[in-house]
Design a protein around this motif. Structure first.
Motif, PDB file in Angstrom:
ATOM      1  N   LEU A   1      59.542  60.715  24.577  1.00 49.82           N
ATOM      2  CA  LEU A   1      59.409  59.260  24.484  1.00 49.82           C
ATOM      3  C   LEU A   1      59.258  58.811  23.030  1.00 49.82           C
ATOM      4  O   LEU A   1      58.533  57.870  22.738  1.00 49.82           O
ATOM      5  CB  LEU A   1      58.202  58.791  25.299  1.00 49.82           C
ATOM      6  CG  LEU A   1      58.344  58.947  26.807  1.00 49.82           C
ATOM      7  CD1 LEU A   1      56.991  58.992  27.494  1.00 49.82           C
ATOM      8  CD2 LEU A   1      59.192  57.827  27.362  1.00 49.82           C
ATOM      9  N   VAL A   2      59.942  59.459  22.119  1.00 49.13           N
ATOM     10  CA  VAL A   2      59.825  59.149  20.699  1.00 49.13           C
ATOM     11  C   VAL A   2      60.322  57.740  20.429  1.00 49.13           C
ATOM     12  O   VAL A   2      61.451  57.379  20.767  1.00 49.13           O
ATOM     13  CB  VAL A   2      60.618  60.174  19.850  1.00 49.13           C
ATOM     14  CG1 VAL A   2      60.555  59.812  18.369  1.00 49.13           C
ATOM     15  CG2 VAL A   2      60.086  61.573  20.081  1.00 49.13           C
ATOM     16  N   ARG A   3      59.434  56.919  19.872  1.00 48.16           N
ATOM     17  CA  ARG A   3      59.712  55.527  19.522  1.00 48.16           C
ATOM     18  C   ARG A   3      60.204  54.702  20.716  1.00 48.16           C
ATOM     19  O   ARG A   3      60.939  53.726  20.549  1.00 48.16           O
ATOM     20  CB  ARG A   3      60.685  55.441  18.363  1.00 48.16           C
ATOM     21  CG  ARG A   3      60.102  56.016  17.094  1.00 48.16           C
ATOM     22  CD  ARG A   3      60.945  55.742  15.905  1.00 48.16           C
ATOM     23  NE  ARG A   3      60.292  56.319  14.738  1.00 48.16           N
ATOM     24  CZ  ARG A   3      60.924  56.600  13.625  1.00 48.16           C
ATOM     25  NH1 ARG A   3      62.189  56.357  13.499  1.00 48.16           N
ATOM     26  NH2 ARG A   3      60.268  57.117  12.611  1.00 48.16           N
ATOM     27  N   ALA A   4      59.824  55.096  21.899  1.00 49.00           N
ATOM     28  CA  ALA A   4      60.158  54.312  23.094  1.00 49.00           C
ATOM     29  C   ALA A   4      59.310  53.050  23.123  1.00 49.00           C
ATOM     30  O   ALA A   4      58.158  53.053  22.697  1.00 49.00           O
ATOM     31  CB  ALA A   4      59.920  55.146  24.345  1.00 49.00           C
ATOM     32  N   HIS A   5      59.869  51.972  23.607  1.00 48.49           N
ATOM     33  CA  HIS A   5      59.165  50.700  23.723  1.00 48.49           C
ATOM     34  C   HIS A   5      58.572  50.615  25.118  1.00 48.49           C
ATOM     35  O   HIS A   5      59.303  50.553  26.111  1.00 48.49           O
ATOM     36  CB  HIS A   5      60.122  49.527  23.483  1.00 48.49           C
ATOM     37  CG  HIS A   5      60.788  49.596  22.159  1.00 48.49           C
ATOM     38  ND1 HIS A   5      60.177  49.210  20.992  1.00 48.49           N
ATOM     39  CD2 HIS A   5      62.021  50.030  21.816  1.00 48.49           C
ATOM     40  CE1 HIS A   5      61.002  49.398  19.984  1.00 48.49           C
ATOM     41  NE2 HIS A   5      62.122  49.898  20.449  1.00 48.49           N
ATOM     42  N   LEU A   6      57.219  50.622  25.178  1.00 48.27           N
ATOM     43  CA  LEU A   6      56.521  50.651  26.466  1.00 48.27           C
ATOM     44  C   LEU A   6      55.655  49.411  26.679  1.00 48.27           C
ATOM     45  O   LEU A   6      54.777  49.409  27.540  1.00 48.27           O
ATOM     46  CB  LEU A   6      55.656  51.917  26.543  1.00 48.27           C
ATOM     47  CG  LEU A   6      56.426  53.239  26.526  1.00 48.27           C
ATOM     48  CD1 LEU A   6      55.516  54.403  26.188  1.00 48.27           C
ATOM     49  CD2 LEU A   6      57.106  53.459  27.857  1.00 48.27           C
ATOM     50  N   GLU A   7      55.930  48.332  25.948  1.00 49.08           N
ATOM     51  CA  GLU A   7      55.129  47.124  26.071  1.00 49.08           C
ATOM     52  C   GLU A   7      55.187  46.601  27.508  1.00 49.08           C
ATOM     53  O   GLU A   7      56.261  46.473  28.088  1.00 49.08           O
ATOM     54  CB  GLU A   7      55.637  46.020  25.119  1.00 49.08           C
ATOM     55  CG  GLU A   7      55.587  46.384  23.653  1.00 49.08           C
ATOM     56  CD  GLU A   7      56.817  47.189  23.216  1.00 49.08           C
ATOM     57  OE1 GLU A   7      57.844  47.157  23.903  1.00 49.08           O
ATOM     58  OE2 GLU A   7      56.711  47.868  22.190  1.00 49.08           O
ATOM     59  N   ASP A   8      54.009  46.316  28.052  1.00 43.47           N
ATOM     60  CA  ASP A   8      53.880  45.761  29.400  1.00 43.47           C
ATOM     61  C   ASP A   8      54.455  46.646  30.507  1.00 43.47           C
ATOM     62  O   ASP A   8      54.643  46.190  31.629  1.00 43.47           O
ATOM     63  CB  ASP A   8      54.514  44.359  29.497  1.00 43.47           C
ATOM     64  CG  ASP A   8      53.882  43.372  28.532  1.00 43.47           C
ATOM     65  OD1 ASP A   8      52.636  43.407  28.397  1.00 43.47           O
ATOM     66  OD2 ASP A   8      54.621  42.587  27.907  1.00 43.47           O
ATOM     67  N   ALA A   9      54.761  47.905  30.193  1.00 41.97           N
ATOM     68  CA  ALA A   9      55.225  48.819  31.237  1.00 41.97           C
ATOM     69  C   ALA A   9      54.022  49.198  32.100  1.00 41.97           C
ATOM     70  O   ALA A   9      52.930  49.442  31.588  1.00 41.97           O
ATOM     71  CB  ALA A   9      55.860  50.062  30.636  1.00 41.97           C
ATOM     72  N   GLN A  10      54.195  49.220  33.388  1.00 40.10           N
ATOM     73  CA  GLN A  10      53.125  49.551  34.309  1.00 40.10           C
ATOM     74  C   GLN A  10      53.005  51.061  34.439  1.00 40.10           C
ATOM     75  O   GLN A  10      54.008  51.739  34.656  1.00 40.10           O
ATOM     76  CB  GLN A  10      53.384  48.930  35.679  1.00 40.10           C
ATOM     77  CG  GLN A  10      53.452  47.423  35.645  1.00 40.10           C
ATOM     78  CD  GLN A  10      53.920  46.874  36.979  1.00 40.10           C
ATOM     79  OE1 GLN A  10      53.613  47.404  38.017  1.00 40.10           O
ATOM     80  NE2 GLN A  10      54.697  45.797  36.919  1.00 40.10           N
ATOM     81  N   ASN A  11      51.771  51.565  34.318  1.00 44.12           N
ATOM     82  CA  ASN A  11      51.480  52.992  34.455  1.00 44.12           C
ATOM     83  C   ASN A  11      52.241  53.840  33.447  1.00 44.12           C
ATOM     84  O   ASN A  11      52.681  54.948  33.767  1.00 44.12           O
ATOM     85  CB  ASN A  11      51.796  53.470  35.881  1.00 44.12           C
ATOM     86  CG  ASN A  11      51.067  52.623  36.918  1.00 44.12           C
ATOM     87  OD1 ASN A  11      49.850  52.617  36.964  1.00 44.12           O
ATOM     88  ND2 ASN A  11      51.824  51.886  37.720  1.00 44.12           N
ATOM     89  N   ALA A  12      52.412  53.340  32.241  1.00 41.23           N
ATOM     90  CA  ALA A  12      53.153  54.045  31.208  1.00 41.23           C
ATOM     91  C   ALA A  12      52.276  55.061  30.492  1.00 41.23           C
ATOM     92  O   ALA A  12      51.105  54.799  30.226  1.00 41.23           O
ATOM     93  CB  ALA A  12      53.715  53.074  30.198  1.00 41.23           C
ATOM     94  N   PRO A  13      52.839  56.222  30.129  1.00 42.04           N
ATOM     95  CA  PRO A  13      52.101  57.190  29.307  1.00 42.04           C
ATOM     96  C   PRO A  13      52.127  56.739  27.849  1.00 42.04           C
ATOM     97  O   PRO A  13      52.813  55.790  27.505  1.00 42.04           O
ATOM     98  CB  PRO A  13      52.892  58.480  29.497  1.00 42.04           C
ATOM     99  CG  PRO A  13      54.293  57.998  29.681  1.00 42.04           C
ATOM    100  CD  PRO A  13      54.180  56.688  30.431  1.00 42.04           C
ATOM    101  N   GLU A  14      51.412  57.465  27.026  1.00 40.71           N
ATOM    102  CA  GLU A  14      51.459  57.202  25.588  1.00 40.71           C
ATOM    103  C   GLU A  14      52.817  57.663  25.054  1.00 40.71           C
ATOM    104  O   GLU A  14      53.325  58.700  25.440  1.00 40.71           O
ATOM    105  CB  GLU A  14      50.348  57.999  24.878  1.00 40.71           C
ATOM    106  CG  GLU A  14      48.952  57.606  25.277  1.00 40.71           C
ATOM    107  CD  GLU A  14      48.496  56.344  24.587  1.00 40.71           C
ATOM    108  OE1 GLU A  14      48.890  56.097  23.444  1.00 40.71           O
ATOM    109  OE2 GLU A  14      47.732  55.585  25.213  1.00 40.71           O
ATOM    110  N   ALA A  15      53.409  56.882  24.168  1.00 37.80           N
ATOM    111  CA  ALA A  15      54.666  57.280  23.522  1.00 37.80           C
ATOM    112  C   ALA A  15      54.384  58.419  22.563  1.00 37.80           C
ATOM    113  O   ALA A  15      53.325  58.468  21.939  1.00 37.80           O
ATOM    114  CB  ALA A  15      55.294  56.114  22.785  1.00 37.80           C
TER     115      ALA A  15
END
Length: 194
Positions: A179-193
């Motif tokens: 998940l390198v430099r993945a955009h996870l803003e407001d993603a539900q149940n998202a892991p740490e990038a």
């Protein structure tokens, strides 16, 4: 434009662009295998292709918007830059398929097998990927904003610079996903990038 499908006797059957969707639908209804079909740029919008055998087919830049490809076999098919907006690909076999730059916005990919598929630069905004198998899939720079990916298997998937903003990742298997430099803003149940 001339399109080619291969008949049971391995002889090519040339189809003209007019009534192409009808000819393909008829072939599918008759149980004809359309693997290795050469359908680059074909207009198959809204076509009924459920359970079609399109393995190894050349569908680059084809228009399959709203097409029903439920349980279709698209293994190793080339769907580069194909238009698949709102297509039904539920339980479709897309292992090792090339979907680079394809538009799959709003597509139904529930329980589809996308193992090792190339989805780089694809648009999957609002797509339903519930339970989809994306192990080792290439998803670099893929737009997954608002995608429903609950229960999806993303083990070993490459999500560099992927946009997962607002996506639902509840119960998704992201073990080993990059998940390198993945955009996870407001993603539900998202892991740490990474």
């Amino acid at each position: 434009m001339d399109f080619v499908i291969h008949r049971q006797d391995r002889q090519p059957l040339h189809l003209e662009g007019e009534n192409l969707a009808d000819a393909i639908e008829r072939a599918v209804a008759e149980g004809r295998a359309l693997n290795l079909a050469q359908l680059e740029g074909a207009n198959l919008e809204g076509a009924h292709l459920e359970r079609a055998n399109l393995a190894w087919a050349e569908l680059m830049e084809a228009n399959l918007q709203g097409a029903n490809l439920e349980r279709a076999d698209l293994r190793r098919a080339d769907l580069t830059r194909a238009q698949l907006r709102h297509a039904n690909l539920e339980r479709a076999l897309l292992m090792d398929a090339n979907l680079r730059g394809a538009n799959l916005a709003g597509a139904d990919l529930r329980y589809a097998n996308l193992v090792e598929a190339d989805l780089r630069d694809a648009d999957l905004t609002g797509a339903n990927l519930e339970g989809a198998d994306l192990r080792s899939a290439a998803l670099e720079r893929t737009d997954l904003r608002g995608a429903q990916a609950s229960g999806a298997i993303l083990d070993g998937a490459i999500l560099w610079h992927a946009n997962l903003a607002g996506a639902d990742l509840e119960g998704a298997d992201l073990e080993g996903a990059l998940l390198v430099r993945a955009h996870l803003e407001d993603a539900q149940n998202a892991p740490e990038a990474n």
